[in-house]
Design a protein around this motif. Structure first.
Motif, PDB file in Angstrom:
ATOM      1  N   SER A  77       0.829  -1.201   0.000  1.00 31.32           N
ATOM      2  CA  SER A  77       0.000   0.000   0.000  1.00 31.32           C
ATOM      3  C   SER A  77       0.872   1.264   0.000  1.00 31.32           C
ATOM      4  N   GLU A 115       2.328   1.853  -3.417  1.00 31.25           N
ATOM      5  CA  GLU A 115       1.371   2.483  -4.334  1.00 31.25           C
ATOM      6  C   GLU A 115       1.328   3.996  -4.102  1.00 31.25           C
ATOM      7  N   THR A 116       1.412   4.406  -2.846  1.00 30.26           N
ATOM      8  CA  THR A 116       1.473   5.837  -2.535  1.00 30.26           C
ATOM      9  C   THR A 116       2.757   6.437  -3.103  1.00 30.26           C
ATOM     10  N   LEU A 151       2.492   7.132  -6.851  1.00 27.77           N
ATOM     11  CA  LEU A 151       1.737   8.349  -7.169  1.00 27.77           C
ATOM     12  C   LEU A 151       2.538   9.600  -6.795  1.00 27.77           C
ATOM     13  N   ILE A 161      -3.359  12.201  -3.883  1.00 30.14           N
ATOM     14  CA  ILE A 161      -3.020  10.799  -3.630  1.00 30.14           C
ATOM     15  C   ILE A 161      -4.127  10.153  -2.799  1.00 30.14           C
ATOM     16  N   LYS A 169      -7.194   9.704  -5.079  1.00 32.46           N
ATOM     17  CA  LYS A 169      -6.966   8.680  -6.096  1.00 32.46           C
ATOM     18  C   LYS A 169      -6.947   7.278  -5.482  1.00 32.46           C
ATOM     19  N   ARG A 170      -6.374   7.156  -4.295  1.00 31.59           N
ATOM     20  CA  ARG A 170      -6.287   5.854  -3.616  1.00 31.59           C
ATOM     21  C   ARG A 170      -7.546   5.540  -2.821  1.00 31.59           C
ATOM     22  N   GLU A 171      -8.438   6.544  -2.680  1.00 30.59           N
ATOM     23  CA  GLU A 171      -9.657   6.391  -1.886  1.00 30.59           C
ATOM     24  C   GLU A 171      -9.318   5.983  -0.451  1.00 30.59           C
ATOM     25  N   ILE A 220      -2.743   8.453   4.256  1.00 25.47           N
ATOM     26  CA  ILE A 220      -1.736   8.891   3.286  1.00 25.47           C
ATOM     27  C   ILE A 220      -0.629   9.671   3.987  1.00 25.47           C
ATOM     28  N   HIS A 252       1.678   7.109   5.290  1.00 29.57           N
ATOM     29  CA  HIS A 252       2.489   6.557   4.193  1.00 29.57           C
ATOM     30  C   HIS A 252       3.610   7.530   3.826  1.00 29.57           C
TER      31      HIS A 252
END
Length: 121
Positions: A22, A25-26, A29, A39, A42-44, A50, A53
């Motif tokens: 996860s 993925e952050t 972006l 971010i 987009k990642r919901e 976030i 992250h």
């Protein structure tokens, strides 16, 4: 896909730390230039998640805090932290900052300050 090649090179060039999927993925972006809020959208995922992250990525040197926090805000938060006793909570730091500064941003600045301290020592 060239962006994945760049991401893999970046990850392999850093310490052999394992980055959870996860957070990876952050990172992907963030490397594309998305803002903190974009971010999350987009990642919901929540801004809190976030910010966690990004704090991890900042602490480990994968992203630059100034990509997500403007330099004026960074300096302001950093100065507040320096004026408070070591180990204070984010809540206490927040209470000493202007109201518009959010805890998520403070979290990222703290991660960067920790990274800088680790690199000195």
């Amino acid at each position: 896909m060239p962006d994945e090649v760049i991401l893999n090179e970046l990850l392999s060039s850093k310490k052999e730390e394992k980055i959870p999927k996860s957070i990876r993925e952050t990172l992907y972006l963030a490397m594309q230039g998305y803002t903190f809020e974009a971010i999350a959208s987009k990642r919901e995922l929540s801004l809190f998640t976030i910010s966690q992250h990004l704090s991890f990525l900042i602490l480990h040197g994968f992203v630059d805090v100034l990509d997500f926090v403007d330099s004026h805000t960074y300096t302001l938060i950093s100065n507040v932290i320096q004026e408070l006793p070591k180990g204070v909570t984010i809540k206490r730091i927040k209470s000493n900052c202007p109201e518009e500064i959010k805890r998520n941003i403070i979290r990222m600045v703290i991660a960067d300050l920790k990274r800088k301290k680790q690199n000195k020592g």
